[in-house]
Write a protein that holds these residues in place. Structure first.
Motif, mmCIF file in Angstrom:
data_model
loop_
_atom_site.group_PDB
_atom_site.id
_atom_site.type_symbol
_atom_site.label_atom_id
_atom_site.label_comp_id
_atom_site.label_asym_id
_atom_site.label_seq_id
_atom_site.Cartn_x
_atom_site.Cartn_y
_atom_site.Cartn_z
ATOM 1 N N TYR A 95 17.877 8.395 -2.333
ATOM 2 C CA TYR A 95 16.595 9.043 -2.654
ATOM 3 C C TYR A 95 16.046 9.414 -3.580
ATOM 4 C CZ TYR A 95 19.017 13.176 -4.669
ATOM 5 O OH TYR A 95 19.967 13.802 -5.916
ATOM 6 N N ARG A 96 14.595 9.339 -3.969
ATOM 7 C CA ARG A 96 14.300 9.016 -5.347
ATOM 8 C C ARG A 96 14.729 10.384 -5.645
ATOM 9 N NH1 ARG A 96 8.430 6.198 -5.583
ATOM 10 N NH2 ARG A 96 8.287 7.679 -5.176
ATOM 11 N N ASP A 97 14.534 10.768 -7.386
ATOM 12 C CA ASP A 97 14.800 11.815 -7.880
ATOM 13 C C ASP A 97 13.309 12.430 -7.912
ATOM 14 O OD1 ASP A 97 16.507 13.776 -9.915
ATOM 15 O OD2 ASP A 97 15.123 13.698 -10.757
ATOM 16 N N PRO A 100 10.809 1.514 5.117
ATOM 17 C CA PRO A 100 9.589 1.385 5.881
ATOM 18 C C PRO A 100 8.610 1.018 4.244
ATOM 19 C CG PRO A 100 9.973 3.077 6.235
ATOM 20 C CD PRO A 100 11.252 2.526 5.920
ATOM 21 N N MET A 101 9.231 1.609 3.002
ATOM 22 C CA MET A 101 8.213 1.505 2.096
ATOM 23 C C MET A 101 8.931 0.411 0.499
ATOM 24 S SD MET A 101 6.233 3.601 3.589
ATOM 25 C CE MET A 101 4.913 3.914 1.959
ATOM 26 N N LEU A 102 8.108 0.348 -0.563
ATOM 27 C CA LEU A 102 8.792 -0.493 -1.255
ATOM 28 C C LEU A 102 7.936 -0.133 -2.647
ATOM 29 C CD1 LEU A 102 10.782 -2.742 -2.606
ATOM 30 C CD2 LEU A 102 9.344 -4.606 -1.785
ATOM 31 N N ALA A 103 8.189 0.882 -2.756
ATOM 32 C CA ALA A 103 7.034 1.697 -4.150
ATOM 33 C C ALA A 103 7.490 1.366 -5.467
ATOM 34 C CB ALA A 103 7.150 3.097 -4.172
ATOM 35 N N THR A 104 8.612 1.692 -5.989
ATOM 36 C CA THR A 104 8.644 1.220 -7.498
ATOM 37 C C THR A 104 10.202 -0.062 -7.071
ATOM 38 O OG1 THR A 104 10.934 2.872 -7.854
ATOM 39 C CG2 THR A 104 8.413 3.574 -9.281
ATOM 40 N N HIS A 134 2.696 9.107 -9.517
ATOM 41 C CA HIS A 134 3.856 10.676 -8.959
ATOM 42 C C HIS A 134 4.365 9.163 -8.192
ATOM 43 C CE1 HIS A 134 2.014 14.119 -9.768
ATOM 44 N NE2 HIS A 134 1.530 13.811 -8.777
ATOM 45 N N LYS A 135 4.081 7.999 -8.481
ATOM 46 C CA LYS A 135 4.882 6.637 -7.323
ATOM 47 C C LYS A 135 4.482 6.846 -6.579
ATOM 48 C CE LYS A 135 5.957 5.703 -12.342
ATOM 49 N NZ LYS A 135 5.016 4.956 -13.308
ATOM 50 N N TYR A 136 3.862 7.336 -5.828
ATOM 51 C CA TYR A 136 3.526 6.819 -4.584
ATOM 52 C C TYR A 136 2.357 5.590 -4.177
ATOM 53 C CZ TYR A 136 5.625 10.902 -2.358
ATOM 54 O OH TYR A 136 7.112 11.325 -1.628
ATOM 55 N N ILE A 137 2.608 5.102 -2.805
ATOM 56 C CA ILE A 137 1.834 4.236 -3.115
ATOM 57 C C ILE A 137 0.332 4.296 -2.545
ATOM 58 C CG2 ILE A 137 1.041 1.669 -1.303
ATOM 59 C CD1 ILE A 137 4.454 1.496 -0.962
ATOM 60 N N ILE A 138 -0.776 3.682 -3.116
ATOM 61 C CA ILE A 138 -1.816 3.715 -2.299
ATOM 62 C C ILE A 138 -2.136 2.649 -1.615
ATOM 63 C CG2 ILE A 138 -2.158 5.894 -3.731
ATOM 64 C CD1 ILE A 138 -3.622 4.639 -6.005
ATOM 65 N N LEU A 152 1.169 5.383 3.217
ATOM 66 C CA LEU A 152 0.404 6.087 4.208
ATOM 67 C C LEU A 152 1.417 7.897 3.743
ATOM 68 C CD1 LEU A 152 3.893 6.043 5.487
ATOM 69 C CD2 LEU A 152 3.128 4.041 6.539
ATOM 70 N N GLY A 153 1.653 8.085 2.966
ATOM 71 C CA GLY A 153 2.697 8.787 2.458
ATOM 72 C C GLY A 153 4.121 9.311 2.573
ATOM 73 N N ASP A 154 5.045 10.208 2.791
ATOM 74 C CA ASP A 154 6.119 9.402 2.630
ATOM 75 C C ASP A 154 6.410 9.528 3.768
ATOM 76 O OD1 ASP A 154 9.085 10.347 2.512
ATOM 77 O OD2 ASP A 154 8.352 11.918 0.882
ATOM 78 N N ALA A 155 6.766 8.791 4.160
ATOM 79 C CA ALA A 155 7.974 7.825 5.191
ATOM 80 C C ALA A 155 8.639 8.993 5.630
ATOM 81 C CB ALA A 155 7.729 6.322 5.353
ATOM 82 N N GLY A 156 9.694 9.770 5.213
ATOM 83 C CA GLY A 156 10.838 9.835 5.602
ATOM 84 C C GLY A 156 10.059 11.516 6.438
ATOM 85 N N ASP A 157 9.664 12.205 5.792
ATOM 86 C CA ASP A 157 9.056 13.661 5.528
ATOM 87 C C ASP A 157 7.973 13.142 7.237
ATOM 88 O OD1 ASP A 157 10.200 14.808 4.052
ATOM 89 O OD2 ASP A 157 8.325 14.952 2.768
HETATM 90 N N1 URA Z 1 8.417 6.644 -0.938
HETATM 91 C C1 URA Z 1 7.228 7.109 0.034
HETATM 92 O O1 URA Z 1 7.925 7.649 1.585
HETATM 93 N N2 URA Z 1 6.409 6.744 0.309
HETATM 94 C C2 URA Z 1 5.630 6.207 -0.873
HETATM 95 O O2 URA Z 1 4.254 6.052 -1.210
HETATM 96 C C3 URA Z 1 6.790 5.744 -1.848
HETATM 97 C C4 URA Z 1 8.026 6.108 -1.901
#
Ligand code: URA
Ligand code: PRP
Length: 209
Positions: free
Chosen positions: A103-105, A132-136, A191-195, A198-203
């Motif tokens: 998980y990402r801290d 699903p997500m490749l952010a940093t 916040h290192k989210y992809i723009i 689609l938001g937080d894929a796990g949630d």
């Molecule tokens: N993890 C996610 O689920 N979404 C992001 O945009 C970045 C990291």
């Protein structure tokens, strides 16, 4: 971009648009992710080797092709990667499934490892690393590092949405890992989210927010 395969079939783009929408609920999000995974699976498995076998149709004997039995492992990065397992397992039922928990801290955005269970013969298998997500790219590079440490040689990564920063980070360390992705988005936010992402894929998959 080197070693990046964008799987942007119209059906994938259509389904991804619905997944991105803020009012799409967990049930639809899960189902769409499985459907897209199967469509991406067509491209990901395009080079699987075949062998000839003799079979008998109701009319006559013939030589026909089957998969050569190349060993595969599907490895989701928990949690969100779990949403891409069913799609691949239904296409390749003989594949083994490993799990890597990261998980990402929330403060540092660095990956924290909490679980790793892989097929014992991972070194002999072609690994499909799914998330699903490749952010940093922090989680992906940590997962590849773990897989390599356990002996995995051939790894390809399958993501739904990637940021250019994540692709660069993975390829800076592992240039030989092919990345299959349905969409490469614009960039990361503060916040290192992809723009737009689609938001937080796990949630969204598990309804935890
Ligand atoms: N993890 C996610 O689920 N979404 C992001 O945009 C970045 C990291
Ligand atoms: C998400 C996602 C990736 C990671 C991507 O997982 O599923 O694993 O973030 O971000 P990165 O490229 O910057 O590392 P998250 O850490 O939110 O955990 P979760 O799947 O348990 O929700």
């Amino acid at each position: 971009m080197k070693n990046v395969i964008i799987t942007d079939h119209p059906l994938i783009q259509h389904k991804l648009t619905i997944m991105r929408k803020v009012d799409t609920g967990s049930k639809d999000f899960r189902e769409l992710l499985t459907e897209i995974t199967m469509l991406m699976g067509y491209e990901v498995t395009k080079d699987l080797p075949l062998v000839d076998v003799e079979i008998e149709t109701p009319i006559q004997k013939m030589n026909s092709k089957i998969l050569s039995g190349k060993k595969l492992a599907i490895v989701p990065i928990l949690r969100a990667g779990i949403g891409m397992v069913d799609g691949f397992v239904s296409l390749i039922p003989a594949a083994k499934v490993g799990h890597i928990g990261l998980y990402r801290d929330p403060e540092t955005h660095e990956p924290v490892e909490y679980y790793c269970k892989l097929p014992q013969d991972i070194g002999e298998r072609e690994v499909l690393l799914v998330d699903p997500m490749l952010a940093t790219g922090g989680s992906a590079t940590a997962a590849i590092e773990l897989l390599r440490a356990k002996g995995a040689k051939n790894i390809r990564m399958i993501n739904l949405v990637a940021a250019p920063e994540g692709i660069e980070a993975v390829h800076a360390k592992y240039p030989d890992v092919d990345i299959y992705v349905a969409a490469v988005d614009e960039k990361l936010n503060d916040h290192k989210y992809i723009i737009p992402g689609l938001g937080d894929a796990g949630d969204r998959l598990f309804g935890t927010k």
